[in-house]
Design a protein around this motif. Structure first.
Motif, PDB file in Angstrom:
ATOM      1  N   ALA A 102     -12.021   6.839  10.488  1.00 58.20           N
ATOM      2  CA  ALA A 102     -12.108   8.248  10.873  1.00 58.20           C
ATOM      3  C   ALA A 102     -10.975   9.068  10.278  1.00 58.20           C
ATOM      4  O   ALA A 102     -11.088  10.297  10.141  1.00 58.20           O
ATOM      5  N   LEU A 103      -9.882   8.413   9.882  1.00 57.19           N
ATOM      6  CA  LEU A 103      -8.771   9.132   9.268  1.00 57.19           C
ATOM      7  C   LEU A 103      -9.153   9.718   7.914  1.00 57.19           C
ATOM      8  O   LEU A 103      -8.434  10.577   7.386  1.00 57.19           O
ATOM      9  N   SER A 104     -10.255   9.285   7.356  1.00 55.91           N
ATOM     10  CA  SER A 104     -10.721   9.846   6.084  1.00 55.91           C
ATOM     11  C   SER A 104     -11.105  11.314   6.216  1.00 55.91           C
ATOM     12  O   SER A 104     -11.298  12.010   5.213  1.00 55.91           O
ATOM     13  N   ARG A 105     -11.220  11.816   7.447  1.00 50.31           N
ATOM     14  CA  ARG A 105     -11.544  13.226   7.677  1.00 50.31           C
ATOM     15  C   ARG A 105     -10.363  14.145   7.411  1.00 50.31           C
ATOM     16  O   ARG A 105     -10.531  15.373   7.350  1.00 50.31           O
ATOM     17  N   LEU A 106      -9.179  13.581   7.271  1.00 56.03           N
ATOM     18  CA  LEU A 106      -7.974  14.397   7.119  1.00 56.03           C
ATOM     19  C   LEU A 106      -7.829  14.849   5.665  1.00 56.03           C
ATOM     20  O   LEU A 106      -6.960  14.384   4.922  1.00 56.03           O
ATOM     21  N   ALA A 107      -8.658  15.777   5.273  1.00 52.28           N
ATOM     22  CA  ALA A 107      -8.774  16.167   3.871  1.00 52.28           C
ATOM     23  C   ALA A 107      -7.533  16.862   3.316  1.00 52.28           C
ATOM     24  O   ALA A 107      -7.367  16.936   2.096  1.00 52.28           O
ATOM     25  N   LEU A 108      -6.662  17.358   4.180  1.00 48.89           N
ATOM     26  CA  LEU A 108      -5.458  18.058   3.721  1.00 48.89           C
ATOM     27  C   LEU A 108      -4.227  17.155   3.720  1.00 48.89           C
ATOM     28  O   LEU A 108      -3.134  17.606   3.376  1.00 48.89           O
ATOM     29  N   LEU A 109      -4.407  15.892   4.077  1.00 51.55           N
ATOM     30  CA  LEU A 109      -3.268  14.981   4.214  1.00 51.55           C
ATOM     31  C   LEU A 109      -2.577  14.759   2.867  1.00 51.55           C
ATOM     32  O   LEU A 109      -3.218  14.398   1.875  1.00 51.55           O
ATOM     33  N   VAL A 110      -1.267  14.976   2.851  1.00 49.38           N
ATOM     34  CA  VAL A 110      -0.464  14.805   1.646  1.00 49.38           C
ATOM     35  C   VAL A 110       0.316  13.493   1.683  1.00 49.38           C
ATOM     36  O   VAL A 110       0.479  12.836   0.655  1.00 49.38           O
ATOM     37  N   SER A 111       0.770  13.105   2.870  1.00 48.95           N
ATOM     38  CA  SER A 111       1.619  11.920   2.998  1.00 48.95           C
ATOM     39  C   SER A 111       1.135  11.040   4.148  1.00 48.95           C
ATOM     40  O   SER A 111       0.924  11.524   5.259  1.00 48.95           O
ATOM     41  N   LEU A 112       0.984   9.738   3.865  1.00 57.72           N
ATOM     42  CA  LEU A 112       0.571   8.765   4.871  1.00 57.72           C
ATOM     43  C   LEU A 112       1.573   7.619   4.880  1.00 57.72           C
ATOM     44  O   LEU A 112       1.789   6.959   3.862  1.00 57.72           O
ATOM     45  N   ASN A 113       2.190   7.391   6.033  1.00 57.67           N
ATOM     46  CA  ASN A 113       3.178   6.329   6.177  1.00 57.67           C
ATOM     47  C   ASN A 113       2.630   5.260   7.114  1.00 57.67           C
ATOM     48  O   ASN A 113       2.453   5.494   8.310  1.00 57.67           O
ATOM     49  N   VAL A 114       2.333   4.082   6.570  1.00 55.60           N
ATOM     50  CA  VAL A 114       1.855   2.955   7.374  1.00 55.60           C
ATOM     51  C   VAL A 114       2.794   1.758   7.227  1.00 55.60           C
ATOM     52  O   VAL A 114       2.396   0.608   7.370  1.00 55.60           O
ATOM     53  N   GLU A 115       4.039   2.029   6.962  1.00 58.91           N
ATOM     54  CA  GLU A 115       5.045   0.994   6.769  1.00 58.91           C
ATOM     55  C   GLU A 115       5.243   0.151   8.028  1.00 58.91           C
ATOM     56  O   GLU A 115       5.069   0.622   9.152  1.00 58.91           O
ATOM     57  N   ASP A 116       5.578  -1.115   7.812  1.00 55.70           N
ATOM     58  CA  ASP A 116       5.973  -2.018   8.897  1.00 55.70           C
ATOM     59  C   ASP A 116       4.854  -2.185   9.935  1.00 55.70           C
ATOM     60  O   ASP A 116       5.050  -1.989  11.124  1.00 55.70           O
ATOM     61  N   ASN A 117       3.679  -2.567   9.449  1.00 49.85           N
ATOM     62  CA  ASN A 117       2.551  -2.912  10.310  1.00 49.85           C
ATOM     63  C   ASN A 117       2.052  -4.305   9.946  1.00 49.85           C
ATOM     64  O   ASN A 117       2.793  -5.102   9.357  1.00 49.85           O
ATOM     65  N   GLU A 118       0.815  -4.597  10.266  1.00 46.80           N
ATOM     66  CA  GLU A 118       0.244  -5.922  10.004  1.00 46.80           C
ATOM     67  C   GLU A 118      -0.959  -5.834   9.071  1.00 46.80           C
ATOM     68  O   GLU A 118      -1.857  -6.680   9.115  1.00 46.80           O
ATOM     69  N   LEU A 119      -0.990  -4.831   8.218  1.00 47.37           N
ATOM     70  CA  LEU A 119      -2.138  -4.604   7.339  1.00 47.37           C
ATOM     71  C   LEU A 119      -2.215  -5.683   6.261  1.00 47.37           C
ATOM     72  O   LEU A 119      -1.215  -6.036   5.642  1.00 47.37           O
ATOM     73  N   THR A 120      -3.434  -6.190   6.029  1.00 45.80           N
ATOM     74  CA  THR A 120      -3.644  -7.169   4.959  1.00 45.80           C
ATOM     75  C   THR A 120      -4.333  -6.547   3.747  1.00 45.80           C
ATOM     76  O   THR A 120      -4.367  -7.148   2.678  1.00 45.80           O
ATOM     77  N   GLU A 121      -4.886  -5.368   3.921  1.00 45.31           N
ATOM     78  CA  GLU A 121      -5.515  -4.659   2.808  1.00 45.31           C
ATOM     79  C   GLU A 121      -5.456  -3.163   3.060  1.00 45.31           C
ATOM     80  O   GLU A 121      -5.258  -2.711   4.197  1.00 45.31           O
ATOM     81  N   LEU A 122      -5.611  -2.410   1.996  1.00 38.22           N
ATOM     82  CA  LEU A 122      -5.669  -0.962   2.103  1.00 38.22           C
ATOM     83  C   LEU A 122      -7.131  -0.517   2.082  1.00 38.22           C
ATOM     84  O   LEU A 122      -7.944  -1.083   1.342  1.00 38.22           O
ATOM     85  N   PRO A 123      -7.487   0.467   2.876  1.00 38.57           N
ATOM     86  CA  PRO A 123      -8.897   0.845   3.012  1.00 38.57           C
ATOM     87  C   PRO A 123      -9.416   1.653   1.822  1.00 38.57           C
ATOM     88  O   PRO A 123      -8.675   2.463   1.230  1.00 38.57           O
ATOM     89  N   PRO A 124     -10.680   1.477   1.465  1.00 42.03           N
ATOM     90  CA  PRO A 124     -11.255   2.226   0.340  1.00 42.03           C
ATOM     91  C   PRO A 124     -11.346   3.723   0.592  1.00 42.03           C
ATOM     92  O   PRO A 124     -11.397   4.500  -0.364  1.00 42.03           O
ATOM     93  N   TRP A 125     -11.342   4.140   1.861  1.00 43.95           N
ATOM     94  CA  TRP A 125     -11.478   5.570   2.135  1.00 43.95           C
ATOM     95  C   TRP A 125     -10.241   6.371   1.751  1.00 43.95           C
ATOM     96  O   TRP A 125     -10.244   7.605   1.831  1.00 43.95           O
ATOM     97  N   LEU A 126      -9.187   5.727   1.295  1.00 44.98           N
ATOM     98  CA  LEU A 126      -8.043   6.485   0.770  1.00 44.98           C
ATOM     99  C   LEU A 126      -8.473   7.404  -0.364  1.00 44.98           C
ATOM    100  O   LEU A 126      -7.896   8.475  -0.569  1.00 44.98           O
ATOM    101  N   ALA A 127      -9.512   6.980  -1.074  1.00 39.08           N
ATOM    102  CA  ALA A 127     -10.036   7.791  -2.179  1.00 39.08           C
ATOM    103  C   ALA A 127     -10.668   9.089  -1.692  1.00 39.08           C
ATOM    104  O   ALA A 127     -10.905  10.003  -2.487  1.00 39.08           O
ATOM    105  N   GLU A 128     -10.948   9.185  -0.390  1.00 35.71           N
ATOM    106  CA  GLU A 128     -11.573  10.380   0.164  1.00 35.71           C
ATOM    107  C   GLU A 128     -10.552  11.414   0.637  1.00 35.71           C
ATOM    108  O   GLU A 128     -10.925  12.429   1.223  1.00 35.71           O
ATOM    109  N   LEU A 129      -9.282  11.145   0.371  1.00 37.46           N
ATOM    110  CA  LEU A 129      -8.219  12.082   0.736  1.00 37.46           C
ATOM    111  C   LEU A 129      -7.726  12.769  -0.537  1.00 37.46           C
ATOM    112  O   LEU A 129      -6.817  12.277  -1.210  1.00 37.46           O
ATOM    113  N   PRO A 130      -8.294  13.901  -0.884  1.00 40.41           N
ATOM    114  CA  PRO A 130      -8.046  14.504  -2.202  1.00 40.41           C
ATOM    115  C   PRO A 130      -6.631  15.019  -2.406  1.00 40.41           C
ATOM    116  O   PRO A 130      -6.196  15.190  -3.550  1.00 40.41           O
ATOM    117  N   GLU A 131      -5.891  15.264  -1.316  1.00 40.86           N
ATOM    118  CA  GLU A 131      -4.545  15.820  -1.442  1.00 40.86           C
ATOM    119  C   GLU A 131      -3.452  14.769  -1.299  1.00 40.86           C
ATOM    120  O   GLU A 131      -2.264  15.088  -1.390  1.00 40.86           O
TER     121      GLU A 131
END
Length: 201
Positions: A102-131
């Protein structure tokens, strides 16, 4: 009696000062606080985490920055994905195993900080954030970052402290990328990879 009423009134005022307001629509609905990631809790979460989230949501209305870093939430509050005016989102240090699509709706997002979590992969919807120009994903459990190649607006990419052995062979598709941080060192993009996409020494 008057003294007792004054004491009760004062206690209620203190509670009202810290409790999330229901009237302004900011009742906090966080998934999986204190439980396995993805397990929904019924209703609104109570306690210090919910107060901190509600406060951050209020600030975001004015600042366009939502700072939820360091709250150990376990999952992203649903309200975060409804703030379509957000420019910056900090989800660092929250024990996240995945990012809500659902975070893919944030079309104006310029900066995303997901540091220091337990992520094993990055989501494909990052491509849907044009900014999106800055992605901070250091200190997770990433073993590949292939999905990031489609996020062509990226200029700054932080990936140190993960389990990466290789970068995507086609990372040069990130034509705007100015700085890639891997292995705790910042280097120009052209110096980061060998011809086969492996990390250069």
């Amino acid at each position: 009696m008057a003294r007792r009423l004054a004491s009760i009134t004062g206690s209620l005022a203190s509670v009202a000062a810290v409790a999330p307001s229901q009237s302004d629509g900011l009742a906090v609905d966080v998934l999986a606080v204190g439980t396995a990631a993805g397990a929904p809790l019924p209703g609104s979460v109570v306690g210090p985490a919910s107060v901190a989230v509600a406060h951050a949501l209020r600030i975001a209305r004015v600042s366009e920055v939502l700072d939820l870093g360091g709250l150990s939430l376990g999952a992203v509050p649903r309200q975060a994905a409804t703030l379509d005016y957000l420019r910056e989102l900090d989800l660092s240090t929250n024990g996240l195993h995945e990012l809500d699509p659902a975070l893919s709706r944030l079309a104006l997002l310029v900066s995303l900080n997901v540091e220091d979590n337990e992520l094993t992969e990055l989501p494909p919807w990052l491509a849907e954030l044009p900014e999106l120009t800055t992605l901070i994903a250091s200190h997770n459990k990433l073993t590949d970052v292939d999905a990031v190649v489609a996020a062509t607006s990226l200029e700054l990419l932080f990936l140190s402290g993960n389990m990466l052995e290789d970068l995507p062979y086609n990372i040069d598709k990130l034509v705007r990328l100015r700085e890639l941080v891997v292995d705790s060192q910042a280097r120009p993009v052209d110096d980061c990879t060998e011809a086969d996409g492996s990390l250069s020494p």
